[in-house]
Scaffold this motif. Structure first.
Motif, PDB file in Angstrom:
ATOM      1  N   HIS A 213       0.821  -1.216   0.000  1.00 40.29           N
ATOM      2  CA  HIS A 213       0.000   0.000   0.000  1.00 40.29           C
ATOM      3  C   HIS A 213       0.854   1.264   0.000  1.00 40.29           C
ATOM      4  O   HIS A 213       0.426   2.303  -0.516  1.00 40.29           O
ATOM      5  CB  HIS A 213      -0.959  -0.003   1.196  1.00 40.29           C
ATOM      6  N   VAL A 214       2.060   1.184   0.547  1.00 35.94           N
ATOM      7  CA  VAL A 214       2.955   2.344   0.539  1.00 35.94           C
ATOM      8  C   VAL A 214       3.307   2.753  -0.888  1.00 35.94           C
ATOM      9  O   VAL A 214       3.515   3.936  -1.179  1.00 35.94           O
ATOM     10  CB  VAL A 214       4.231   2.036   1.349  1.00 35.94           C
ATOM     11  N   PHE A 215       3.343   1.791  -1.798  1.00 32.61           N
ATOM     12  CA  PHE A 215       3.757   2.052  -3.179  1.00 32.61           C
ATOM     13  C   PHE A 215       2.600   2.494  -4.077  1.00 32.61           C
ATOM     14  O   PHE A 215       2.836   2.966  -5.186  1.00 32.61           O
ATOM     15  CB  PHE A 215       4.428   0.801  -3.756  1.00 32.61           C
ATOM     16  N   VAL A 216       1.376   2.302  -3.617  1.00 35.35           N
ATOM     17  CA  VAL A 216       0.215   2.699  -4.433  1.00 35.35           C
ATOM     18  C   VAL A 216      -0.782   3.425  -3.539  1.00 35.35           C
ATOM     19  O   VAL A 216      -1.644   2.807  -2.922  1.00 35.35           O
ATOM     20  CB  VAL A 216      -0.467   1.481  -5.099  1.00 35.35           C
ATOM     21  N   LYS A 217      -0.642   4.752  -3.487  1.00 34.56           N
ATOM     22  CA  LYS A 217      -1.559   5.547  -2.674  1.00 34.56           C
ATOM     23  C   LYS A 217      -2.759   6.014  -3.483  1.00 34.56           C
ATOM     24  O   LYS A 217      -3.849   6.215  -2.933  1.00 34.56           O
ATOM     25  CB  LYS A 217      -0.828   6.748  -2.077  1.00 34.56           C
ATOM     26  N   ARG A 218      -2.545   6.226  -4.757  1.00 38.31           N
ATOM     27  CA  ARG A 218      -3.643   6.579  -5.659  1.00 38.31           C
ATOM     28  C   ARG A 218      -3.523   5.747  -6.927  1.00 38.31           C
ATOM     29  O   ARG A 218      -2.417   5.412  -7.357  1.00 38.31           O
ATOM     30  CB  ARG A 218      -3.629   8.070  -6.003  1.00 38.31           C
ATOM     31  N   TRP A 219      -4.657   5.434  -7.504  1.00 41.79           N
ATOM     32  CA  TRP A 219      -4.673   4.641  -8.727  1.00 41.79           C
ATOM     33  C   TRP A 219      -5.953   4.948  -9.496  1.00 41.79           C
ATOM     34  O   TRP A 219      -6.806   5.721  -9.029  1.00 41.79           O
ATOM     35  CB  TRP A 219      -4.576   3.148  -8.391  1.00 41.79           C
ATOM     36  N   PHE A 220      -6.075   4.373 -10.679  1.00 43.66           N
ATOM     37  CA  PHE A 220      -7.244   4.588 -11.527  1.00 43.66           C
ATOM     38  C   PHE A 220      -8.056   3.302 -11.639  1.00 43.66           C
ATOM     39  O   PHE A 220      -7.492   2.211 -11.756  1.00 43.66           O
ATOM     40  CB  PHE A 220      -6.825   5.003 -12.942  1.00 43.66           C
ATOM     41  N   THR A 221      -9.371   3.452 -11.619  1.00 45.46           N
ATOM     42  CA  THR A 221     -10.251   2.326 -11.899  1.00 45.46           C
ATOM     43  C   THR A 221     -11.053   2.638 -13.157  1.00 45.46           C
ATOM     44  O   THR A 221     -11.437   3.788 -13.385  1.00 45.46           O
ATOM     45  CB  THR A 221     -11.225   2.058 -10.732  1.00 45.46           C
ATOM     46  N   PRO A 222     -11.320   1.622 -13.987  1.00 46.57           N
ATOM     47  CA  PRO A 222     -12.068   1.874 -15.230  1.00 46.57           C
ATOM     48  C   PRO A 222     -13.540   2.112 -14.948  1.00 46.57           C
ATOM     49  O   PRO A 222     -14.134   1.507 -14.048  1.00 46.57           O
ATOM     50  CB  PRO A 222     -11.849   0.590 -16.028  1.00 46.57           C
ATOM     51  N   GLY A 223     -14.126   3.017 -15.706  1.00 45.67           N
ATOM     52  CA  GLY A 223     -15.551   3.308 -15.600  1.00 45.67           C
ATOM     53  C   GLY A 223     -16.116   3.657 -16.951  1.00 45.67           C
ATOM     54  O   GLY A 223     -15.398   3.672 -17.970  1.00 45.67           O
ATOM     55  N   ALA A 224     -17.388   3.959 -16.995  1.00 40.72           N
ATOM     56  CA  ALA A 224     -18.056   4.242 -18.267  1.00 40.72           C
ATOM     57  C   ALA A 224     -17.473   5.475 -18.960  1.00 40.72           C
ATOM     58  O   ALA A 224     -17.394   5.534 -20.182  1.00 40.72           O
ATOM     59  CB  ALA A 224     -19.555   4.429 -18.029  1.00 40.72           C
ATOM     60  N   GLY A 225     -17.049   6.467 -18.168  1.00 43.23           N
ATOM     61  CA  GLY A 225     -16.544   7.703 -18.768  1.00 43.23           C
ATOM     62  C   GLY A 225     -15.042   7.753 -18.909  1.00 43.23           C
ATOM     63  O   GLY A 225     -14.492   8.760 -19.357  1.00 43.23           O
ATOM     64  N   GLY A 226     -14.346   6.682 -18.531  1.00 44.95           N
ATOM     65  CA  GLY A 226     -12.890   6.671 -18.617  1.00 44.95           C
ATOM     66  C   GLY A 226     -12.292   6.072 -17.356  1.00 44.95           C
ATOM     67  O   GLY A 226     -12.872   5.183 -16.734  1.00 44.95           O
ATOM     68  N   TRP A 227     -11.139   6.589 -16.972  1.00 44.92           N
ATOM     69  CA  TRP A 227     -10.419   6.097 -15.794  1.00 44.92           C
ATOM     70  C   TRP A 227     -10.614   7.074 -14.646  1.00 44.92           C
ATOM     71  O   TRP A 227     -10.261   8.247 -14.749  1.00 44.92           O
ATOM     72  CB  TRP A 227      -8.937   5.949 -16.110  1.00 44.92           C
ATOM     73  N   GLN A 228     -11.160   6.582 -13.533  1.00 44.57           N
ATOM     74  CA  GLN A 228     -11.457   7.437 -12.391  1.00 44.57           C
ATOM     75  C   GLN A 228     -10.391   7.292 -11.308  1.00 44.57           C
ATOM     76  O   GLN A 228      -9.988   6.187 -10.948  1.00 44.57           O
ATOM     77  CB  GLN A 228     -12.823   7.089 -11.815  1.00 44.57           C
ATOM     78  N   SER A 229      -9.947   8.416 -10.789  1.00 44.99           N
ATOM     79  CA  SER A 229      -8.912   8.436  -9.755  1.00 44.99           C
ATOM     80  C   SER A 229      -9.489   8.016  -8.406  1.00 44.99           C
ATOM     81  O   SER A 229     -10.568   8.454  -8.000  1.00 44.99           O
ATOM     82  CB  SER A 229      -8.315   9.842  -9.646  1.00 44.99           C
ATOM     83  N   VAL A 230      -8.725   7.163  -7.704  1.00 43.91           N
ATOM     84  CA  VAL A 230      -9.113   6.678  -6.379  1.00 43.91           C
ATOM     85  C   VAL A 230      -8.008   7.037  -5.394  1.00 43.91           C
ATOM     86  O   VAL A 230      -6.823   6.818  -5.666  1.00 43.91           O
ATOM     87  CB  VAL A 230      -9.328   5.145  -6.384  1.00 43.91           C
ATOM     88  N   ASP A 231      -8.384   7.574  -4.258  1.00 40.70           N
ATOM     89  CA  ASP A 231      -7.426   7.941  -3.220  1.00 40.70           C
ATOM     90  C   ASP A 231      -7.473   6.900  -2.110  1.00 40.70           C
ATOM     91  O   ASP A 231      -8.507   6.730  -1.447  1.00 40.70           O
ATOM     92  CB  ASP A 231      -7.765   9.320  -2.659  1.00 40.70           C
ATOM     93  N   GLY A 232      -6.369   6.199  -1.876  1.00 44.32           N
ATOM     94  CA  GLY A 232      -6.329   5.149  -0.887  1.00 44.32           C
ATOM     95  C   GLY A 232      -6.538   5.626   0.542  1.00 44.32           C
ATOM     96  O   GLY A 232      -7.415   5.131   1.247  1.00 44.32           O
ATOM     97  N   PRO A 233      -5.741   6.592   1.029  1.00 46.23           N
ATOM     98  CA  PRO A 233      -5.840   6.997   2.435  1.00 46.23           C
ATOM     99  C   PRO A 233      -7.224   7.500   2.853  1.00 46.23           C
ATOM    100  O   PRO A 233      -7.532   7.515   4.050  1.00 46.23           O
ATOM    101  CB  PRO A 233      -4.794   8.113   2.544  1.00 46.23           C
TER     102      PRO A 233
END
Length: 376
Positions: free
Chosen positions: A31-51
């Motif tokens: 989790h230290v190496f991936v704090k934010r990532w993208f998930t696929p959705g209908a409109g594109g790639w949505q940003s997700v904030d881990g913390p």
């Protein structure tokens, strides 16, 4: 976050307590190496904030799945939660089982000098450091932000491998006993072989295929090995901020042009889900962009597009087995696919997996098996 139980769960899924990778997996906080990532959705790639949601962060970080961390030129770290972007993934934290598989193919033993090619999030370098020690691990990436962020995150967990920003298509910085590439190449660069120590081992994937090549350096400066029986696919190396744009104008042509019309006895195939077929096709006609879809009437459709202007469109009507094929441009891409499918039916397999690999000192790579051969 109480991450250790999650890491143990990931290790149990990926390997077993007797594996040399059990320790690295259970003691490395992904989790230290991936704090934010993208998930696929209908409109594109949505940003997700881990913390912002630790439970969801732990679930995602310690799942055996790939987390996309860059779309086009945009890093997830530089976005606001919920923002949506369009484009192709250009960096990720690869699913841990595949990272471990590639490192296992490298046959890492005490004392070997490893080049982890394509730093990404830094997680693969962290696992390697746990096994070999920091001084024996070098990791590189073309993206200066990725190497900066990975250095910072590795430092936070007390790991300090050598992290370098450079293009893998250029001369490599040093001599290594093992080169394990987490990015694919169209062919083996001669300078990779030059950077490999005598008797050293190379592990990589071929662009546009699911083929893992392992090869040991020979006395003449080349290498010999094989295509492994398991499969993997990685992003292709890039030199700029993004990959070339998708072939949307050609897709429009392929969607409306009548072209040359034929009938295939086979139903439509989702080529990229048929790994043997996809890999064989990419070796014979590299660079094809595949798309699949469903017609308004429920028919199954597929398109093949190539930068040289060649295109194919195929449709299998509901309840039918034959396929209507339209093709245009300088080459008949679907005909190449059909030849591969006939061979597949005739022999019950294709010769790509398990093929012998011979690499000359200048990087010319030949795959051969059962009387079949091709040179990249």
């Amino acid at each position: 976050m109480n991450w250790q139980p999650y890491a143990v769960g990931l290790a149990a899924h990926v390997t077993h307590p007797g594996s040399p990778w059990w320790g690295p997996l259970t003691t490395t906080p992904r989790h230290v190496f991936v704090k934010r990532w993208f998930t696929p959705g209908a409109g594109g790639w949505q940003s997700v904030d881990g913390p912002s949601d630790e439970a969801a962060w732990a679930k995602a970080a310690y799942a055996d799945t790939t987390l996309v961390t860059r779309v086009g030129p945009v890093h997830a770290d530089h976005t606001e939660p919920g923002q949506t972007f369009t484009g192709r993934p250009t960096s990720s934290s690869t699913l841990p089982s595949l990272v471990v598989s590639m490192l296992e193919h490298g046959r890492l033993t005490p004392g070997v000098r490893l080049l982890d090619l394509a730093t990404g999030s830094g997680y693969s370098a962290a696992l390697a450091c746990q096994l070999l020690g920091d001084d024996l691990v070098t990791t590189l990436d073309v993206d200066p932000y990725l190497t900066w962020a990975a250095t910072d995150r590795l430092d936070r967990i007390g790991r300090h491998p050598k992290v370098i920003t450079t293009d893998a298509g250029r001369e490599l910085p040093g001599t290594f006993d093992r080169i394990v590439s987490m990015v694919s190449m169209p062919r083996i660069p001669a300078h990779w072989l030059k950077a490999l120590a005598p008797g050293g081992r190379l592990v990589t994937t071929i662009a546009g295929t699911g083929l893992i090549i392992t090869a040991d350096k020979t006395d003449d400066g080349g290498a010999t090995g094989r295509v492994e029986w398991d499969r993997a696919s990685f992003m292709t190396t890039r030199t700029g901020e993004d990959y070339p744009p998708a072939l949307n104008p050609l897709f429009a042509t392929a969607g409306t042009d009548e072209g040359e019309v034929t009938v295939s006895p086979f139903p439509v195939l989702d080529v990229m889900q048929a790994w043997e077929v996809w890999s064989m096709l990419s070796l014979l006609a590299p660079g094809i962009e595949h798309r699949v879809g469903t017609g308004d009437d429920g028919s199954r459709m597929t398109w093949m597009l190539h930068p040289d202007g060649s295109w194919a469109r195929a449709r299998t009507e509901q309840g039918e087995r034959t396929t209507t094929v339209h093709q245009g441009g300088p080459r008949r891409l679907y005909d190449i696919l059909e030849q591969i499918r006939w061979r597949w039916l005739k022999h019950g397999e294709l010769p790509v997996y398990g093929a012998r690999v011979t690499i000359t000192p200048d990087g010319e790579t030949t795959l051969s098996r059962g009387g079949w051969s091709t040179t990249l």
